[in-house]
Write a protein that holds these residues in place. Structure first.
Motif, short mmCIF file in Angstrom:
data_model
loop_
_atom_site.label_atom_id
_atom_site.label_comp_id
_atom_site.label_asym_id
_atom_site.label_seq_id
_atom_site.Cartn_x
_atom_site.Cartn_y
_atom_site.Cartn_z
N ILE A 7 0.76 -1.40 -0.03
CA ILE A 7 0.20 0.37 -0.34
C ILE A 7 0.75 0.82 0.16
N LYS A 8 0.83 2.63 -0.53
CA LYS A 8 0.46 3.86 -0.63
C LYS A 8 0.38 4.69 -0.10
N GLN A 9 0.77 5.35 0.59
CA GLN A 9 0.10 6.45 1.38
C GLN A 9 0.25 7.70 -0.17
N PHE A 33 -3.36 13.22 3.54
CA PHE A 33 -2.79 12.04 3.34
C PHE A 33 -3.66 11.21 3.48
N ARG A 34 -4.25 9.80 2.31
CA ARG A 34 -4.74 8.99 2.65
C ARG A 34 -4.42 7.56 2.42
N MET A 35 -4.59 6.16 2.14
CA MET A 35 -4.24 5.45 1.39
C MET A 35 -4.32 5.39 0.22
N ASN A 36 -4.20 5.10 -0.84
CA ASN A 36 -4.00 5.50 -1.69
C ASN A 36 -5.28 4.63 -2.06
N GLU A 37 -6.35 4.57 -3.23
CA GLU A 37 -7.21 4.16 -3.64
C GLU A 37 -7.69 2.73 -3.90
N TYR A 38 -6.75 2.70 -4.37
CA TYR A 38 -6.51 1.47 -5.56
C TYR A 38 -5.85 0.20 -4.32
N SER A 122 -0.90 4.09 -7.98
CA SER A 122 -1.06 4.93 -7.17
C SER A 122 -1.12 6.30 -7.88
N GLN A 123 -2.43 6.91 -6.60
CA GLN A 123 -2.59 8.49 -7.42
C GLN A 123 -1.76 9.31 -7.69
N ASP A 124 -0.74 9.61 -7.17
CA ASP A 124 -0.07 10.77 -7.50
C ASP A 124 1.16 10.46 -8.84
N ARG A 125 1.80 9.00 -8.65
CA ARG A 125 2.98 8.95 -9.47
C ARG A 125 2.30 8.48 -10.68
N GLY A 126 1.09 7.00 -10.33
CA GLY A 126 -0.11 6.47 -11.45
C GLY A 126 1.39 5.70 -12.26
N SER A 127 1.86 5.20 -12.67
CA SER A 127 3.34 4.14 -13.13
C SER A 127 2.63 3.21 -13.94
N ALA A 128 1.11 2.52 -12.45
CA ALA A 128 0.80 1.35 -13.25
C ALA A 128 1.97 -0.12 -13.28
N GLN A 129 3.25 -0.01 -12.39
CA GLN A 129 4.50 -0.58 -12.74
C GLN A 129 4.57 -1.19 -11.89
N LYS A 171 -6.88 -17.17 -15.86
CA LYS A 171 -6.60 -17.99 -14.30
C LYS A 171 -5.69 -18.15 -14.19
N LEU A 172 -4.72 -18.27 -12.92
CA LEU A 172 -3.61 -18.50 -13.13
C LEU A 172 -3.67 -19.09 -11.35
N LYS A 173 -2.50 -19.55 -11.49
CA LYS A 173 -1.93 -20.40 -9.98
C LYS A 173 -1.01 -19.84 -9.39
N LEU A 174 -1.04 -20.30 -7.65
CA LEU A 174 -0.62 -19.96 -6.88
C LEU A 174 1.09 -20.82 -7.64
N PRO A 175 2.38 -19.37 -6.71
CA PRO A 175 2.13 -18.67 -6.33
C PRO A 175 1.94 -17.10 -7.78
N ALA A 176 1.22 -16.11 -6.84
CA ALA A 176 0.90 -15.09 -8.03
C ALA A 176 1.10 -13.45 -7.44
N VAL A 177 0.82 -12.80 -7.76
CA VAL A 177 0.72 -11.79 -8.07
C VAL A 177 -0.58 -11.02 -8.36
N VAL A 178 -1.95 -10.22 -8.11
CA VAL A 178 -2.22 -9.79 -8.49
C VAL A 178 -2.76 -7.97 -8.39
N THR A 179 -3.24 -7.08 -9.39
CA THR A 179 -3.23 -5.74 -9.21
C THR A 179 -5.06 -4.65 -9.48
N CYS A 180 -5.37 -3.96 -8.08
CA CYS A 180 -7.06 -3.98 -8.31
C CYS A 180 -6.94 -2.36 -8.57
N GLN A 181 -8.76 -2.93 -9.57
CA GLN A 181 -9.01 -2.03 -9.61
C GLN A 181 -9.83 -0.98 -9.21
#
Ligand SMILES: Cc1cc2nc3c(=O)[nH]c(=O)nc-3n(C[C@H](O)[C@H](O)[C@H](O)COP(=O)(O)OP(=O)(O)OC[C@H]3O[C@@H](n4cnc5c(N)ncnc54)[C@H](O)[C@@H]3O)c2cc1C
Ligand SMILES: Nc1ncnc2c1ncn2[C@@H]1O[C@H](COP(=O)(O)O)[C@@H](O)[C@H]1O
Lengths: 260, 305
Positions: A7-9, A33-38, A122-129, A171-181
């Motif tokens: 999480i990013k603030q 400051f607050r928690m990044n909405e995403y 992230s809402q401030d940098r927003g690189s989606a990387q 479909k994907l198996k663990l271990p995995a990373v998911v990014t939330c919209q």
């Protein structure tokens, strides 16, 4: 199962922004400051999965930044995460996404995480990387921009949002990373008893220098407000005066008002 | 200087945004080659080398596989820049390519002032430039930021690319179509949209009343829809509808790029926002600096007269 949520603030985006003295980032003083909405969706999805699995998974939340980010970590703990890691970095804004991802991957190495949740951006940098890069560094599978998430017996069904409202199911198996919209779920508000309980949860502090092994691959040039495009009229003042002016303009410039 | 442009093909169609990559390469002054996992029957108009992997063999988007194919073309072409559109395809694939090559990525470039990569931040309230520091760089460009001049022309010289091991960590299951729409905002002459600034569900009604008084339809920004305050069919933006009414009134909407993409073609735009610096002010013909809950009911009363 071990879960990591990153999480990013970030500043409240309705703030009035000023630049720092080097002109490379925003000045933090006077900002709320607050928690990044995403990332709120990421925390909520992790907590829902923990509930689904009868409380078995352990959820660690991690945030890189100055001391203020502890507030965001505390919120995540009150939402239901179990422990927190604060990677202390006062100069966080000088790190590029590659370095941020490598710090997270550096923390994760050897911890045995099965699943990592991040925000899609992230809402401030927003690189989606950062999320995707963490997955690549850890050698995990990765799905981005999730608006649907279900888990059963080591397999994730992820619904990715595409343009124009259509979706791609993968479909994907663990271990995995998911990014939330946005809209993946409805993030809960921490209740008072949970806020009290969270006070007893562990927050580990680690210096960023212990985890940072990579040099930057992109540097920050200057930051500046967008050039005013002009043309538009700004109307301030008392509501009735504003309305008089607006109605006059609408009558002149558009054909939508019925002849009154 | 050389740019490798990553074209996009989805559900049996080459995407038009492919031409924005060419426009960007032109501005950059780069010689360009292209990569496409697509169909030989639907090639882009492009006078240059095209590395083609046939979708009939590789199927719909599979990140690990597409990464390997792009890397294959990178090895052959040795480009300075690898350029994607910042779309659900580009933002998913680009960081994988950058990580594999251990090089930098500049995300969602909106301009090239003095040859520098310009990006937005903080909900488009600020901009900054990013300077690549690696020998080669991955770039994603904002959809719509670089428009093509004139009709694209030419036929590509096609060279096939292949990967030996098509296995990946994810499995594509299928597409889900967008929800059926119960209102067609694209036909409305007037749209009055509610944003998060309206505060709560009950207040969406206040906005709907103005829409009615103006003989128009209610629109909404994404957070309003995500929160269940309005149905998805009313959402305006990249993941909602693209509209071009005679009058668009944005009430408590900040003006994020994904919202603007859906309404900036409106003939006349009025924004009502308590924040004078809200980015919506940049495209609005009139920005009313006010509390929506004070201004909108007063406007409804005037229009209903
Ligand atoms: C891949 C992707 C796709 C997306 N697709 C879409 C899309 O299709 N459509 C869309 O809209 N968004 C979309 N978004 C989300 C978008 O980035 C923004 O988060 C969203 O548009 C913000 O909505 P908003 O302006 O209503 O809310 P906010 O950004 O929170 O803005 C609220 C505004 O209301 C003002 N305000 C607050 N209170 C008042 C008051 N009392 N009176 C007057 N003004 C007030 C504030 O000053 C602020 O400007 C997408 C995002 C991503 C990443
Ligand atoms: N400083 C940080 N600390 C923890 N997580 C971060 C940080 N920066 C980015 N992330 C995570 O990476 C996601 C994408 O960020 P970004 O690549 O900056 O758009 C965010 O939604 C967070 O989940």
């Amino acid at each position: 199962m071990k879960i990591l949520v990153c999480i990013k603030q970030v500043p409240d985006m309705e703030s009035r922004f000023k630049l720092n003295s080097e002109g490379t980032w925003y000045d933090e003083s006077d900002l709320a400051f607050r928690m990044n909405e995403y990332d709120e969706y990421a925390v909520e999805q992790a907590v829902q999965l923990k509930e689904q699995l009868g409380g078995e998974p352990e959820i660690t939340v991690l945030s890189i930044g100055p001391d203020r980010v502890v507030e965001a970590l505390k919120k995540a703990l009150a939402m239901g995460a179990d422990r927190a890691v604060h990677v202390k970095d006062d100069k966080y804004y000088q790190k590029d996404p590659w370095q941020v991802a490598s710090v997270i991957a550096g923390h994760a190495a050897g911890q045995g995480y099965d699943l990592v949740f991040t925000g899609m951006q992230s809402q401030d940098r927003g690189s989606a990387q950062v999320g995707v890069t963490v997955a690549e560094l850890l050698g995990f599978g990765c799905a981005t921009t999730l608006v649907g998430f279900t888990y059963d017996a080591g397999v994730i069904m992820a619904k990715r949002e595409l343009e124009g409202g259509s979706k791609g199911v993968i479909k994907l198996k663990l271990p995995a990373v998911v990014t939330c919209q946005l809209g993946l779920n409805t993030p809960r508000y921490p209740t008072l008893p949970n806020i009290m309980k969270a006070k007893k949860k562990e927050i580990v502090v680690q210096a960023v220098s212990e985890l940072l092994k990579e040099a930057e691959v992109t540097g920050t040039g200057g930051m500046y407000p967008p050039a005013k495009r002009g043309g538009g009229i700004v109307i301030e003042g008392e509501v009735n005066d504003q309305l008089d002016k607006l109605m006059r303009i609408l009558k002149e410039k558009t054909t939508v008002l019925r002849a009154a | 200087m050389k740019a490798l442009l990553i074209a996009e093909y989805r559900q049996g169609k080459l995407l038009e945004t492919t031409y924005e990559l060419q426009a960007f390469a032109g501005l950059l002054g780069a010689e360009s080659a292209m990569v496409l996992v697509g169909s030989p029957a639907d090639l882009p108009k492009f006078a240059g080398k095209l590395y083609l992997a046939d979708v009939a063999r590789y199927g719909e988007y599979n990140p690990d596989l597409h990464k390997k194919l792009v890397l294959e073309a990178v090895a052959k072409e040795n480009p300075d820049y690898i350029v994607f559109v910042h779309s659900s395809y580009g933002w998913d694939l680009a960081p994988r390519v950058a990580a594999a090559l251990r090089i930098g990525q500049v995300s969602e470039v909106v301009g090239l002032p003095d040859g520098k990569f310009e990006v937005t931040c903080c909900n488009a309230k600020l901009r900054r430039t990013v300077a690549p520091k690696s020998a080669r760089t991955v770039v994603t460009i904002q959809a719509g930021a670089f428009s093509t001049q004139g009709e694209p022309q030419g036929a590509p010289q096609v060279e096939g690319i292949d990967v030996a091991d098509p296995a990946g960590k994810t499995e594509f299951v299928g597409y889900e179509a967008a929800e059926q729409k119960d209102v067609d905002l694209t036909r409305a002459e007037v749209i009055v949209s509610a944003g998060r600034g309206v505060g709560k569900k009950e207040n969406v009604q206040v906005i709907a009343q103005l829409a009615k008084a103006l003989g128009g339809e209610l629109g909404a920004s994404r957070p309003v829809v995500d929160a269940g305050w309005a149905p998805h069919s009313h959402q305006v933006g990249t993941t909602g509808q693209t509209v071009s009414p005679k009058l668009y009134v944005a009430c408590g909407i900040s003006g994020a790029i994904q919202h603007l993409a859906g309404m900036k073609k409106a003939d006349f735009i009025v924004a009502i926002n308590k924040d004078k610096d809200a980015p919506i002010g940049e495209i609005a013909d009139v920005l009313i600096v006010a509390d929506v809950l004070q201004f909108v009911p007063a406007m409804t009363a005037r229009c209903a007269r």
